[in-house]
Motif scaffolding. Structure first.
Motif, PDB file in Angstrom:
ATOM      1  N   GLY A  59     -74.545  40.399 -26.315  1.00  0.00           N
ATOM      2  CA  GLY A  59     -75.247  39.256 -25.746  1.00  0.00           C
ATOM      3  C   GLY A  59     -74.860  38.957 -24.315  1.00  0.00           C
ATOM      4  O   GLY A  59     -73.689  38.698 -24.033  1.00  0.00           O
ATOM      5  N   HIS A  60     -75.844  38.975 -23.404  1.00  0.00           N
ATOM      6  CA  HIS A  60     -75.534  38.769 -21.986  1.00  0.00           C
ATOM      7  C   HIS A  60     -76.600  37.943 -21.274  1.00  0.00           C
ATOM      8  O   HIS A  60     -76.691  37.972 -20.048  1.00  0.00           O
ATOM      9  CB  HIS A  60     -75.371  40.126 -21.288  1.00  0.00           C
ATOM     10  N   GLU A  61     -77.409  37.208 -22.011  1.00  0.00           N
ATOM     11  CA  GLU A  61     -78.357  36.266 -21.400  1.00  0.00           C
ATOM     12  C   GLU A  61     -77.992  34.879 -21.929  1.00  0.00           C
ATOM     13  O   GLU A  61     -78.691  34.285 -22.728  1.00  0.00           O
ATOM     14  CB  GLU A  61     -79.790  36.642 -21.764  1.00  0.00           C
ATOM     15  N   ILE A  62     -76.866  34.377 -21.443  1.00  0.00           N
ATOM     16  CA  ILE A  62     -76.183  33.243 -22.074  1.00  0.00           C
ATOM     17  C   ILE A  62     -76.414  31.965 -21.272  1.00  0.00           C
ATOM     18  O   ILE A  62     -76.271  31.949 -20.043  1.00  0.00           O
ATOM     19  CB  ILE A  62     -74.669  33.524 -22.161  1.00  0.00           C
ATOM     20  N   ILE A  63     -76.746  30.905 -21.992  1.00  0.00           N
ATOM     21  CA  ILE A  63     -76.791  29.564 -21.419  1.00  0.00           C
ATOM     22  C   ILE A  63     -75.847  28.691 -22.230  1.00  0.00           C
ATOM     23  O   ILE A  63     -75.852  28.715 -23.466  1.00  0.00           O
ATOM     24  CB  ILE A  63     -78.205  28.965 -21.480  1.00  0.00           C
ATOM     25  N   GLY A  64     -75.020  27.917 -21.539  1.00  0.00           N
ATOM     26  CA  GLY A  64     -74.095  27.053 -22.251  1.00  0.00           C
ATOM     27  C   GLY A  64     -73.420  26.051 -21.345  1.00  0.00           C
ATOM     28  O   GLY A  64     -73.686  25.995 -20.136  1.00  0.00           O
ATOM     29  N   ILE A  65     -72.546  25.255 -21.943  1.00  0.00           N
ATOM     30  CA  ILE A  65     -71.861  24.171 -21.249  1.00  0.00           C
ATOM     31  C   ILE A  65     -70.379  24.529 -21.100  1.00  0.00           C
ATOM     32  O   ILE A  65     -69.712  24.874 -22.087  1.00  0.00           O
ATOM     33  CB  ILE A  65     -71.982  22.846 -22.022  1.00  0.00           C
ATOM     34  N   VAL A  66     -69.869  24.443 -19.893  1.00  0.00           N
ATOM     35  CA  VAL A  66     -68.444  24.692 -19.652  1.00  0.00           C
ATOM     36  C   VAL A  66     -67.620  23.634 -20.374  1.00  0.00           C
ATOM     37  O   VAL A  66     -67.843  22.427 -20.195  1.00  0.00           O
ATOM     38  CB  VAL A  66     -68.135  24.662 -18.141  1.00  0.00           C
ATOM     39  N   ASP A  67     -66.665  24.104 -21.216  1.00  0.00           N
ATOM     40  CA  ASP A  67     -65.837  23.119 -21.920  1.00  0.00           C
ATOM     41  C   ASP A  67     -64.340  23.331 -21.728  1.00  0.00           C
ATOM     42  O   ASP A  67     -63.549  22.556 -22.252  1.00  0.00           O
ATOM     43  CB  ASP A  67     -66.188  23.057 -23.411  1.00  0.00           C
TER      44      ASP A  67
END
Length: 329
Positions: A59-67
């Motif tokens: 998986g390399h099309e990642i969207i997320g929140i820095v935590d």
């Protein structure tokens, strides 16, 4: 954290529970909101790409929140939505890096291939290769932009400024790039698998001037053609479709062998080029253009635990646009 892990090439991914990863110096930890499924993930799982780190989380099309931030990192800040692409790290010192060609780095690391990726609830990334996504409020819609969009954009830049652009393989990358091309005032000619009327209809709905099967000759000679399908036989097909001085760009990381073809279809200064990875500058440019072009992605959502189903559906062409994995809450 939960993750879908590849332990053995050619075998299904396995759901595992692991401790949440901790970022090292220069890294960030991201809580994954969405991760699109790319044909390159298939190439990793199927063994088309050599020497993956095993076990590996694809998986390399990642969207997320820095935590969480690792040592020495102040940005992107905790709480920032970021995108994480295929190119996950470069050495910064090889001749290619020093020549601003970091996509050709001699010592790179790739997300979901040589470092764990986003088929998981959390992922650790190099902070320098994570892109803040202010204004991208829908993580599912944004996820395909991080590879399909970026590679499509780089392919278009290499294709040149021609007006008539052929897109061979109308999947995740092509359906994004078609919208950019129309915004730029170009004409799009879409080529699909034989009989794939759904993809052809999608292309027309996105403004394609013509859509047909990959074995057809378009009504006009093309200025350039971009091949996203991993089918080497499309190279001579595309050469026959481009004008004198036209260019054929191979946009995939893996392709079957190109068959022998007569020199006459390459003559008259036609060119063949390939695209390798991407640069951070590509991302900066494209993420600035996508909102202006009002790019809308077509997505099919799967829970993280159904990653194997998403990969199988991609292989069989059972959806339009892109598949996106979403961790269950």
């Amino acid at each position: 954290m939960r993750a879908m892990v590849l332990h053995t090439i050619g075998q299904p991914l396995v759901l595992v529970e692991r401790p949440d990863p901790l970022p090292a110096s220069g890294e960030i930890r991201v809580r994954v909101e969405a991760c699109a499924v790319c044909r390159t993930d298939l190439h990793v799982v199927d063994g088309d790409l050599p020497d993956p780190k095993l076990p590996i989380i694809p998986g390399h099309e990642i969207i997320g929140i820095v935590d969480m931030l690792g040592g020495g990192v102040s940005a992107p800040a905790i709480g920032t939505r970021v995108g994480i692409p295929w190119l996950g790290h470069t050495c910064g010192t090889c001749p290619y890096c020093e020549a601003n060609q970091e996509n050709l780095c001699d010592h790179p690391r790739f997300t979901g291939y040589t470092r764990d990726g986003g088929f998981a609830t959390h992922v650790v990334a190099d902070a320098a290769f994570a892109f803040p996504l202010q204004g991208f409020d829908d993580p599912v819609s944004a996820a395909p932009l991080m590879c399909a969009g970026l590679i499509g954009w780089r392919s278009l830049r290499i294709a040149g400024d021609g007006r008539r652009i052929g897109l061979y393989g109308f999947g995740a990358a092509a359906h994004i790039l078609a919208q950019v091309c129309r915004w730029q005032g170009r004409e799009i000619y879409a080529f699909t698998r034989v009989g794939d009327e759904a993809a052809q209809n999608l292309a027309r709905s996105l403004g394609a001037s013509w859509a047909g099967s990959s074995d057809e000759i378009p009504p006009e000679l093309l200025d350039a053609a971009i091949i996203f399908a991993p089918v080497g036989a499309l190279v001579p097909t595309a050469l026959r479709a481009v004008r004198k001085g036209g260019r054929v760009v191979c946009g995939g990381i893996h392709m079957s062998d190109i068959p022998q073809f007569p020199y006459s279809i390459l003559w008259e200064e036609r060119q063949i080029a390939s695209v390798a990875n991407l640069t951070r500058q590509d991302a900066t440019e494209f993420l600035g253009i996508a909102p202006k072009a009002n790019v809308k992605t077509t997505t099919t959502v799967y829970p993280l635990t159904r990653a194997n189903e998403a990969l199988a559906d991609l292989r069989a062409g059972r959806f339009q646009g892109a598949a996106v994995l979403v961790p269950e809450s």
